[in-house]
Motif scaffolding. Structure first.
Motif, PDB file in Angstrom:
ATOM      1  N   TRP A  79       3.309  14.652 -19.616  1.00  0.00           N
ATOM      2  CA  TRP A  79       2.269  13.667 -19.319  1.00  0.00           C
ATOM      3  C   TRP A  79       2.854  12.262 -19.236  1.00  0.00           C
ATOM      4  N   GLY A  80       3.871  11.967 -20.035  1.00  0.00           N
ATOM      5  CA  GLY A  80       4.521  10.657 -19.941  1.00  0.00           C
ATOM      6  C   GLY A  80       5.212  10.458 -18.599  1.00  0.00           C
ATOM      7  N   VAL A  81       5.841  11.520 -18.098  1.00  0.00           N
ATOM      8  CA  VAL A  81       6.470  11.430 -16.782  1.00  0.00           C
ATOM      9  C   VAL A  81       5.415  11.321 -15.689  1.00  0.00           C
ATOM     10  N   ARG A  82       4.294  12.036 -15.863  1.00  0.00           N
ATOM     11  CA  ARG A  82       3.207  11.921 -14.888  1.00  0.00           C
ATOM     12  C   ARG A  82       2.688  10.482 -14.820  1.00  0.00           C
ATOM     13  N   TYR A  83       2.609   9.840 -15.941  1.00  0.00           N
ATOM     14  CA  TYR A  83       2.144   8.447 -15.956  1.00  0.00           C
ATOM     15  C   TYR A  83       3.078   7.575 -15.116  1.00  0.00           C
ATOM     16  N   GLY A  84       4.374   7.801 -15.249  1.00  0.00           N
ATOM     17  CA  GLY A  84       5.319   7.054 -14.431  1.00  0.00           C
ATOM     18  C   GLY A  84       5.215   7.391 -12.959  1.00  0.00           C
ATOM     19  N   LEU A  85       4.946   8.671 -12.634  1.00  0.00           N
ATOM     20  CA  LEU A  85       4.826   9.075 -11.243  1.00  0.00           C
ATOM     21  C   LEU A  85       3.647   8.393 -10.562  1.00  0.00           C
ATOM     22  N   TYR A  86       2.494   8.399 -11.215  1.00  0.00           N
ATOM     23  CA  TYR A  86       1.320   7.808 -10.583  1.00  0.00           C
ATOM     24  C   TYR A  86       1.385   6.284 -10.597  1.00  0.00           C
ATOM     25  N   THR A  87       2.093   5.709 -11.538  1.00  0.00           N
ATOM     26  CA  THR A  87       2.348   4.268 -11.471  1.00  0.00           C
ATOM     27  C   THR A  87       3.213   3.942 -10.261  1.00  0.00           C
ATOM     28  N   THR A  88       4.212   4.767 -10.027  1.00  0.00           N
ATOM     29  CA  THR A  88       5.054   4.589  -8.839  1.00  0.00           C
ATOM     30  C   THR A  88       4.225   4.689  -7.564  1.00  0.00           C
ATOM     31  N   ALA A  89       3.337   5.671  -7.493  1.00  0.00           N
ATOM     32  CA  ALA A  89       2.507   5.841  -6.300  1.00  0.00           C
ATOM     33  C   ALA A  89       1.607   4.626  -6.070  1.00  0.00           C
ATOM     34  N   ALA A  90       1.065   4.072  -7.132  1.00  0.00           N
ATOM     35  CA  ALA A  90       0.194   2.899  -6.993  1.00  0.00           C
ATOM     36  C   ALA A  90       0.966   1.711  -6.420  1.00  0.00           C
ATOM     37  N   PHE A  91       2.170   1.499  -6.909  1.00  0.00           N
ATOM     38  CA  PHE A  91       2.946   0.371  -6.406  1.00  0.00           C
ATOM     39  C   PHE A  91       3.520   0.651  -5.018  1.00  0.00           C
ATOM     40  N   ILE A  92       3.744   1.899  -4.665  1.00  0.00           N
ATOM     41  CA  ILE A  92       4.121   2.217  -3.288  1.00  0.00           C
ATOM     42  C   ILE A  92       2.999   1.816  -2.333  1.00  0.00           C
ATOM     43  N   PHE A  93       1.773   2.136  -2.717  1.00  0.00           N
ATOM     44  CA  PHE A  93       0.617   1.726  -1.907  1.00  0.00           C
ATOM     45  C   PHE A  93       0.595   0.215  -1.738  1.00  0.00           C
ATOM     46  N   LEU A  94       0.808  -0.509  -2.834  1.00  0.00           N
ATOM     47  CA  LEU A  94       0.760  -1.973  -2.788  1.00  0.00           C
ATOM     48  C   LEU A  94       1.883  -2.539  -1.934  1.00  0.00           C
ATOM     49  N   PHE A  95       3.109  -2.105  -2.169  1.00  0.00           N
ATOM     50  CA  PHE A  95       4.240  -2.663  -1.432  1.00  0.00           C
ATOM     51  C   PHE A  95       4.193  -2.287   0.039  1.00  0.00           C
ATOM     52  N   SER A  96       3.724  -1.086   0.362  1.00  0.00           N
ATOM     53  CA  SER A  96       3.606  -0.694   1.766  1.00  0.00           C
ATOM     54  C   SER A  96       2.584  -1.562   2.490  1.00  0.00           C
ATOM     55  N   ALA A  97       1.488  -1.881   1.809  1.00  0.00           N
ATOM     56  CA  ALA A  97       0.485  -2.763   2.418  1.00  0.00           C
ATOM     57  C   ALA A  97       1.056  -4.155   2.660  1.00  0.00           C
ATOM     58  N   VAL A  98       1.822  -4.659   1.712  1.00  0.00           N
ATOM     59  CA  VAL A  98       2.423  -5.990   1.877  1.00  0.00           C
ATOM     60  C   VAL A  98       3.405  -5.990   3.042  1.00  0.00           C
ATOM     61  N   VAL A  99       4.242  -4.969   3.121  1.00  0.00           N
ATOM     62  CA  VAL A  99       5.217  -4.872   4.206  1.00  0.00           C
ATOM     63  C   VAL A  99       4.518  -4.791   5.557  1.00  0.00           C
ATOM     64  N   THR A 100       3.503  -3.970   5.648  1.00  0.00           N
ATOM     65  CA  THR A 100       2.764  -3.843   6.913  1.00  0.00           C
ATOM     66  C   THR A 100       2.106  -5.164   7.283  1.00  0.00           C
ATOM     67  N   GLY A 101       1.535  -5.837   6.294  1.00  0.00           N
ATOM     68  CA  GLY A 101       0.900  -7.115   6.566  1.00  0.00           C
ATOM     69  C   GLY A 101       1.877  -8.166   7.056  1.00  0.00           C
ATOM     70  N   ILE A 102       3.087  -8.178   6.510  1.00  0.00           N
ATOM     71  CA  ILE A 102       4.085  -9.149   6.944  1.00  0.00           C
ATOM     72  C   ILE A 102       4.510  -8.887   8.386  1.00  0.00           C
ATOM     73  N   ILE A 103       4.708  -7.640   8.738  1.00  0.00           N
ATOM     74  CA  ILE A 103       5.186  -7.315  10.082  1.00  0.00           C
ATOM     75  C   ILE A 103       4.102  -7.541  11.124  1.00  0.00           C
ATOM     76  N   TYR A 104       2.862  -7.178  10.809  1.00  0.00           N
ATOM     77  CA  TYR A 104       1.785  -7.226  11.802  1.00  0.00           C
ATOM     78  C   TYR A 104       0.811  -8.366  11.548  1.00  0.00           C
ATOM     79  N   THR A 105       1.193  -9.378  10.830  1.00  0.00           N
ATOM     80  CA  THR A 105       0.237 -10.413  10.443  1.00  0.00           C
ATOM     81  C   THR A 105      -0.205 -11.288  11.596  1.00  0.00           C
ATOM     82  N   ASP A 106       0.574 -11.406  12.660  1.00  0.00           N
ATOM     83  CA  ASP A 106       0.227 -12.292  13.755  1.00  0.00           C
ATOM     84  C   ASP A 106      -0.593 -11.632  14.849  1.00  0.00           C
ATOM     85  N   LEU A 107      -1.049 -10.421  14.622  1.00  0.00           N
ATOM     86  CA  LEU A 107      -1.842  -9.748  15.638  1.00  0.00           C
ATOM     87  C   LEU A 107      -3.314 -10.102  15.469  1.00  0.00           C
ATOM     88  N   ASN A 108      -4.125  -9.571  16.358  1.00  0.00           N
ATOM     89  CA  ASN A 108      -5.495 -10.071  16.468  1.00  0.00           C
ATOM     90  C   ASN A 108      -6.331  -9.830  15.226  1.00  0.00           C
TER      91      ASN A 108
END
Length: 947
Positions: free
Chosen positions: A394-423
């Protein structure tokens, strides 16, 4: 830096105009057929007052050069590499065993011996990889230099990328394994803490794995990016780059990056080469050592704390765990991520934002894995083995889902930076968030696969519990139940992958599938660290097997159980990653092989007999491939047995010599693996040149479907059998050790080891490698507009029209791809390497069918003797205790010492012994009360059983 960036853009614009005025060529225009990212109608208005427009200009990101496109990957990779080096130094600085205690000295010495063996394994395996690399380096250099698709430097560009991928992978995997070996000793020290031992040992093991994982992948990412920039050099402003029919259909002066991506496909092939050979060799060696340590020695050694330091087979078992679960798994996962990145970049067809996504998303995901490691924790206050095991998971699972949450966050930031100047941020003409959605679908699929694998392999759930209970009635029901459960275990993985592929393709086509593949790979940093927990705690538990420190095993035993579960979950996740990655690579192949006719090869031809026929051939090839690798386990086991017995006889009470054991066992392991590795390259190449791109597409699809499903079954059945054995021993289930259920689980664990660690993993690594080879040769077998389909030509050939028959005999009209006669080269190489390995390896040293026939001719050709000399895979011939007891009773004048000195076939040829059918597989050799180890070894017994 902002002003310099703007100045460089103005200078580049002036340079474009100057070159255009000299050459007389019009400036390049955007291709409206792309995703309207860089189309002139979708650029940012000059009067827009947002920050990005002021900093980067109105046409960002479409005017970025190659260096600017990969800047985040290069900078982020360098930062992660620095962090991993600092972390490695920190790990090395953690306390080792206490030198003032016996157990401390033993722990430290065990770590030294394991490191010696790991270095020996790495060096000798690297020699085999180097031979393979030199052969294909020369072939790549010659073939692509002769093609001259772009200029005379094509050969060296492709060959250098292949070479650098192999060399850098070996360097970084060596450093990673060194960190893991250091983690064994330091985890053992933390486990001796009375109050916080469990949590401290878990964090230490996971920390060492994290340092090793990030050192390897961050280093490879930096060099991958740098080599891409090197290969873009010289691919500049030419007339071809302004031709919308080519893959460079965005900004003409920047099309060098598209040619650079094509050259970097060779990097993916190099990663497949080193991952395939290294992981398979590691699995073969590890399973041979595991069989040797369990069958031959563990039950014979007296309970002495230093016995295992002189036991070559047991030491090889620890070495095999490190090279397999660390080195092999690391290279396999890294191969998947780089192939997924290359698939995205190839499918981008020169589209700048898409290429940026291919480099930026994995880099952001790596940072999320670091945060996930910080979240791993467990409660040390629990006391029972089961509770402690569950707490760790369960301790490792906690780390896994924490990783997934921050992957979601960082992927959104990266996408926003690349495509921020579009309509718009959502909807409209902005596809950036659609690709982000495909990436998110892949991430969710990864979590489903992880949990689905845990459900079928963990002893916390009823599938594995039912397998354990089936052992009460013997090995037969245990095996049947295990295979029955395993054959339905692919359901969650394959269903999740099916939904993922459909949704991702609906969102973004083949590029969306590649985004999903990167999404499934995104927790790779955390997964690689989790895979290291098993070899680290396994070695630490063995190091603490001492009477004066037995309490520490209350910490290490639950960690060993959790490590086995994590290893099974990472295997299941890596299978899903490999399947979707291979599918994404074939999407890129579909595009590259059909560019000259502007279409695709895929669904339009799915009912084609050519595609179906070669799909069956692909399924057959991948199964035979796994079979050859599994056979190598038997040959390696016998070599390891011989060397282990020699060391016991000669060294007496001295420590074992791990490098010598590795040297003896690694030759059959490498030789047994190299033939399938040649098949990975030569079979797809032969199919491609002989039957064309559609046949090759069907061939790879058949391999993916068959290899993916069978590998899941093999890995899960082996994991469930192993977990049953561990649970019975740790929790004393069904009577504990020595009872019927335990004996059945022991047999299952031994048989399941080669399935889950050799046959299954080699399948998934091979399908990625063959897909990468197909993508690599795609430009050489592109469909031509002046060719006819081969099936149409055959139909005309068998018609009654003589004119058509004469027409079809014309070579250039019968094939719908270029250079079909090139198939002769790989076909001849295929025959030569097969003949070489058969005559110079499989039939030598008494392990081939020829030698077995000679032995039978010399002995009494009774059915029992022939059965005894039949090919065996799992170990040397040994005489069972019941047989020996009966023989002693029938011939009392034959002394025990004489009997032990008698060679096994001669003893089995005695008339009284032939009345009993010999046992081809022995649960254990002579018990200590009948004959000691020294008497057994003094008999001059040599292992020369035929395979």
């Amino acid at each position: 830096s902002t002003s310099s960036l703007a100045s460089s853009r103005r200078a580049r614009t002036m340079g474009d105009s100057f070159i255009a005025s000299i050459t007389g060529l019009a400036p390049p225009s955007f291709d409206p057929g792309l995703d309207k990212i860089c189309h002139s109608g979708n650029t940012v208005r000059e009067d827009r007052e947002d920050l990005t427009s002021k900093l980067l200009g109105a046409t960002y990101p479409c005017d970025l050069n190659a260096t600017e496109m990969v800047s985040f990957a290069l900078g982020g990779g360098l930062l992660l590499m620095v962090i991993s080096v600092v972390f490695m130094v920190v790990v090395k600085g953690w306390p080792m065993g206490d030198i003032n205690t016996v157990w401390g000295l033993r722990v430290n010495r065990l770590g030294e011996l394991i490191e010696m063996g790991v270095k020996s394994f790495f060096f000798r395996t690297s020699l085999g990889i180097a031979i393979f690399m030199i052969i294909f380096f020369i072939l790549i250099l010659i073939i692509f230099s002769s093609l001259g698709e772009h200029d005379g430097t094509d050969g060296i560009r492709y060959a250098s990328a292949y070479f650098m991928a192999i060399v850098t992978s070996l360097i970084f995997v060596s450093l990673a394994m060194s960190v893991v070996v250091g983690g064994i000793v330091r985890t053992a020290r933390q486990a001796t803490l009375d109050l916080s031992g469990l949590g401290a040992a878990l964090r230490t093991a996971f920390g060492a794995g994290t340092a090793a994982a990030y050192l390897l992948f961050a280093g490879l990412l930096v060099l991958f990016t740098l080599w891409f920039l090197i290969l873009t050099n010289g691919r500049g402003f030419t007339r071809l780059e302004w031709d919308p029919a080519t893959s460079c259909n965005t900004v003409g002066t920047l099309c060098g990056h598209a040619y650079g991506i094509q050259s970097m496909i060779a990097w993916g092939v190099g990663m497949s080469t080193v991952a395939l050979i290294f992981r398979t060799c590691a699995g073969v060696f590890a399973k041979a050592a595991e069989i040797g340590s369990e069958i031959l020695f563990d039950r014979e050694l007296e309970e002495d704390t230093f016995d295992k330091l002189r036991n070559p087979a047991t030491m090889s078992d620890k070495i095999g765990a490190v090279v397999m679960d660390c080195g092999g798994v690391f290279l396999d996962i890294a191969e998947s991520m780089f192939l997924a990145m290359l698939s995205m970049a190839v499918l981008a067809q020169g589209d700048v934002p898409k290429i940026m996504l291919a480099f930026w998303l994995p880099t952001g995901n790596l940072f999320a894995g670091l945060i996930g490691w910080l979240a791993v924790r467990c409660d040390s206050s629990t006391t029972s083995v089961v509770d402690r095991n569950n707490t760790v998971l369960w301790g490792v699972r906690y780390g896994l889902y924490t990783t997934a949450a921050f992957i979601f966050l960082f992927s959104a930031v990266v996408t926003g930076i690349i495509y921020t100047d579009l309509n718009s941020w959502f909807g409209g003409q902005d596809p950036g968030w659609e690709y982000f959605a495909a990436h998110l679908v892949g991430l969710l699929t990864a979590l489903i696969i992880w949990e689905g694998t845990a459900f079928f392999t963990s002893h916390r759930w009823f599938p594995t519990k039912s397998v354990t209970a089936a052992g009460l009635t013997g090995p037969a029901t245990f095996f049947v139940q295990g295979f029955g459960v395993a054959m339905i275990s692919p359901i969650p993985t394959l269903v999740a992958l099916t939904v993922c592929a459909i949704v991702a393709n609906s969102i973004g086509g083949n590029f969306g599938v590649a985004c999903a593949a990167v999404g499934i790979c995104s927790p790779l940093g955390f997964a690689m660290a989790a895979s290291c927990v098993s070899p680290i705690v396994y070695g630490a538990d063995d190091a603490l097997d001492s009477p004066d420190i037995q309490r520490a095993r209350e910490t290490t035993v639950p960690l060993v159980m959790a490590g086995e579960s994590l290893a099974a979950e990472v295997r299941g996740w890596s299978i899903g990653v490999s399947i979707i990655t291979a599918f994404a690579v074939m999407g890129a192949f579909d595009q590259e092989a059909a560019l000259k006719v502007g279409g695709t090869l895929g669904i339009d031809y799915i009912g084609d007999g050519l595609v179906f026929g070669f799909a069956v051939a692909g399924a057959l090839t991948i199964v035979c491939y796994a079979g050859i690798n599994t056979l190598a386990v038997g040959k390696t086991t016998r070599a390891l047995f011989d060397e282990s017995i020699r060391q016991f006889k000669e060294n007496q009470d001295k420590e074992c010599d791990p490098p010598m054991v590795v040297a003896a066992a690694i030759y059959p392991a490498v030789m047994g693996v190299l033939l399938p590795a040649f098949y990975m390259f030569l079979v797809p190449t032969t199919v491609g040149f002989l039957a064309g791109p559609r046949a090759l597409l069907g061939f790879i699809i058949g391999a993916i479907l068959a290899g993916g499903a069978i590998s899941i079954v093999f890995c899960n059945v082996g994991a469930s059998w192993a977990k049953s054995k561990t649970a019975i021993e740790a929790e004393s289930l069904y009577g504990g050790a020595g009872e019927a259920a335990h004996m059945a689980s022991v047999a299952g664990a031994r048989a399941g080891g080669p399935l889950k660690d050799v046959a299954g993993p080699t399948m998934i690594t091979a399908i990625k490698g063959m897909a990468a080879v197909a993508l690599f040769i795609a430009p050489t077998i592109q469909v031509g507009t002046d060719r006819e389909d081969i099936q149409e030509c055959l139909a005309k050939f068998f018609s009654n029209d003589a004119n058509l028959s004469r027409y079809v005999r014309s070579w250039e009209h019968c094939f719908d791809w270029h250079r079909p006669y090139w198939f002769i080269i790989p076909a001849l190489l295929l025959l030569l390497v097969t003949a070489f390995f058969y005559f110079f390896f499989w039939r030598l040293d008494g392990t081939g069918p020829g030698k077995a026939a000679e032995i039978v001719e010399d002995e009494d050709e009774s059915p029992n003797v022939a059965a005894y000399q039949a090919p065996m895979m799992m170990g040397p011939p040994m005489i069972s205790q019941p047989q020996l007891v009966q023989y002693v009773q029938q011939q009392p004048q034959l002394m025990q010492s004489q009997m032990m000195a008698m060679p096994a076939p001669q003893l089995m040829a005695q008339p009284q012994m032939r009345m009993m059918p010999p046992e081809p597989m022995l649960a254990a050799p002579m018990r200590p009360e009948m004959a000691s180890v020294d008497n057994f070894l003094a008999g001059g017994y040599q292992v020369t059983a035929p395979m």
